[in-house]
Design a protein around this motif. Structure first.
Motif, PDB file in Angstrom:
ATOM      1  N   SER A 187      -9.203 -11.377  19.860  1.00  0.00           N
ATOM      2  CA  SER A 187      -8.011 -10.797  20.488  1.00  0.00           C
ATOM      3  C   SER A 187      -7.011 -10.330  19.441  1.00  0.00           C
ATOM      4  O   SER A 187      -6.810 -10.980  18.408  1.00  0.00           O
ATOM      5  N   ILE A 188      -6.370  -9.192  19.725  1.00  0.00           N
ATOM      6  CA  ILE A 188      -5.309  -8.667  18.877  1.00  0.00           C
ATOM      7  C   ILE A 188      -3.975  -8.927  19.566  1.00  0.00           C
ATOM      8  O   ILE A 188      -3.771  -8.509  20.712  1.00  0.00           O
ATOM      9  N   VAL A 189      -3.113  -9.657  18.912  1.00  0.00           N
ATOM     10  CA  VAL A 189      -1.725  -9.816  19.357  1.00  0.00           C
ATOM     11  C   VAL A 189      -0.866  -9.519  18.142  1.00  0.00           C
ATOM     12  O   VAL A 189      -0.906 -10.243  17.143  1.00  0.00           O
ATOM     13  N   ALA A 190      -0.114  -8.424  18.216  1.00  0.00           N
ATOM     14  CA  ALA A 190       0.636  -7.953  17.052  1.00  0.00           C
ATOM     15  C   ALA A 190       2.069  -7.651  17.474  1.00  0.00           C
ATOM     16  O   ALA A 190       2.294  -6.842  18.383  1.00  0.00           O
ATOM     17  N   SER A 191       3.030  -8.292  16.830  1.00  0.00           N
ATOM     18  CA  SER A 191       4.431  -8.151  17.226  1.00  0.00           C
ATOM     19  C   SER A 191       5.243  -7.503  16.112  1.00  0.00           C
ATOM     20  O   SER A 191       4.914  -7.604  14.925  1.00  0.00           O
ATOM     21  N   GLY A 192       6.342  -6.858  16.523  1.00  0.00           N
ATOM     22  CA  GLY A 192       7.245  -6.261  15.557  1.00  0.00           C
ATOM     23  C   GLY A 192       6.532  -5.318  14.616  1.00  0.00           C
ATOM     24  O   GLY A 192       5.744  -4.468  15.038  1.00  0.00           O
ATOM     25  N   LYS A 206       6.648 -15.227  14.758  1.00  0.00           N
ATOM     26  CA  LYS A 206       7.199 -15.558  16.072  1.00  0.00           C
ATOM     27  C   LYS A 206       7.772 -14.316  16.744  1.00  0.00           C
ATOM     28  O   LYS A 206       8.371 -13.458  16.079  1.00  0.00           O
ATOM     29  N   LEU A 207       7.556 -14.224  18.039  1.00  0.00           N
ATOM     30  CA  LEU A 207       8.112 -13.105  18.803  1.00  0.00           C
ATOM     31  C   LEU A 207       9.634 -13.153  18.768  1.00  0.00           C
ATOM     32  O   LEU A 207      10.237 -14.229  18.858  1.00  0.00           O
ATOM     33  N   GLN A 208      10.234 -11.967  18.653  1.00  0.00           N
ATOM     34  CA  GLN A 208      11.688 -11.862  18.597  1.00  0.00           C
ATOM     35  C   GLN A 208      12.154 -10.800  19.581  1.00  0.00           C
ATOM     36  O   GLN A 208      11.415  -9.857  19.908  1.00  0.00           O
ATOM     37  N   ASN A 209      13.393 -10.925  20.030  1.00  0.00           N
ATOM     38  CA  ASN A 209      13.974  -9.875  20.857  1.00  0.00           C
ATOM     39  C   ASN A 209      13.972  -8.564  20.085  1.00  0.00           C
ATOM     40  O   ASN A 209      14.276  -8.524  18.891  1.00  0.00           O
TER      41      ASN A 209
END
Length: 358
Positions: A187-192, A206-209
């Motif tokens: 699985s690919i989970v990529a933030s920011g 960590k996920l950020q606003n």
């Protein structure tokens, strides 16, 4: 699922081969029904043989009813047994999967068989799987349904402070809890800023606003894969982010509208690519628009500038344009669809408008 009677012999005729040795797991399953991880098929005009070891012989006899099952031993390994089959058939030209078989295996089998593995088949056997049967379409739809359920679930979980790895683990656990055998791919989970990497690996970020979070995931149901991508926003998106997202959405919807039997893969790709280029992001869409899916996550044909295959009904394609700004963010949206005479049938039903969560 036993389809070799009407398909493999056409490949033998086309390649002027007397027999074929099948080594790729997906093609072995497609042609024989055998799900085991180790073995070979030998198919000629005279015999259809499945060779495997003692770990899988009971399974092979139950799943590959149209095949004679031969168990290897320490004294008679694959090379010796396949050589015996070739010799008994008098086969002078034997096809093999040169794009799949390891060099070491090829050398060993060819030496044992009197150097008669001499007809490279390229992707000829893979192409047999391009057009899906109704049974296959049902299994693909079920796999994609599990993905839809997983996306609905993850929307209730996403929030600032979660790591990418935690999000991936939740997606994967949910899919397996709801009927998935395994994952179609990691699985690919990529933030920011990580979302600017099309195949980023989930990490400790960590996920950020203010983050785009791209989630590309899929599962396997009775051997068949699913594949979908959704990009969401943590918190509120600003106007620039909304406009950026909507370029990708516009490209994806336009490509879907252009998709139908009779179109070439490169033509559908060009629809999305032109919209992205006209918006000024052409250099940031570096991959093809899509690919087929089945027993493997990447199959033929592709939607790409380099694939001129004419699409026909019951082919599966993903439609997944993306824009990736290095060090900033990226967006990708992906559905898995069935090609029809006059359009497509979408197997993915998750919403695609920009969702703000957390």
């Amino acid at each position: 699922m036993n389809l070799f009677y009407k398909k493999v012999y056409d490949v033998l005729k086309e390649k002027n081969a007397d027999a074929v040795v099948v080594s790729g797991g997906a093609n072995m399953r497609y042609l024989s029904g055998f799900r085991g991880a180790t073995g070979y098929l030998y198919i000629s005009g005279n015999r259809q043989v499945l060779l495997t070891d003692s770990r899988y012989t009971t399974m092979a006899k139950a799943e590959a009813e149209a095949f004679e099952v031969v168990e290897i031993s320490a004294a008679a390994g694959y090379g010796k047994l396949i050589a015996g089959l070739i010799e008994a058939d008098g086969a002078e030209r034997v096809g093999y999967e040169d794009q799949v078989m390891l060099c070491a295996d090829y050398a060993a089998l060819n030496e044992a068989g009197g150097r008669r593995l001499n007809v490279p088949l390229g992707n000829s056997l893979d192409l047999l799987r391009c057009v899906k049967t109704e049974e296959e379409l049902e299994l693909l739809a079920k796999a994609e349904e599990i993905g839809d359920l997983a996306f609905s679930h993850i929307l209730t979980v996403l929030k600032p402070g979660l790591t990418e790895i935690e999000v991936a683990a939740e997606l994967e656990y949910f899919m397996k809890r709801n009927g998935a055998e395994e994952l179609s791919f990691p699985s690919i989970v990529a933030s920011g800023e990580n979302s600017a990497m099309p195949h980023a690996m989930p990490g400790s970020r960590k996920l950020q606003n203010g983050d785009f979070v791209t989630m590309d995931f899929g599962c396997v149901y009775q051997g068949y894969c699913s594949d979908m991508t959704r990009t969401v926003m943590i918190g509120k998106a600003d106007e620039k982010q909304k406009a950026f997202y909507n370029v990708v959405l516009k490209a994806q919807l336009a490509a879907l509208d252009s998709l139908k039997a009779g179109k070439k893969g490169c033509e559908v790709d060009a629809v999305a690519r032109t919209i992205i280029a006209d918006a000024g992001y052409g250099e940031y869409f570096g991959h093809g628009l899509g690919h087929s899916v089945g027993l493997q996550i990447h199959e033929w044909p592709r939607l790409s500038p380099n694939d001129s295959t004419v699409l026909v009904p019951n082919m599966i394609e993903t439609v997944e344009p993306g824009i990736y700004l290095p060090g900033v963010y990226g967006v990708r949206i992906e559905d898995m669809v069935v090609v029809t005479e006059d359009g497509y049938r979408n197997l993915a039903h998750s919403p695609k408008e920009l969702i703000e969560v957390g």
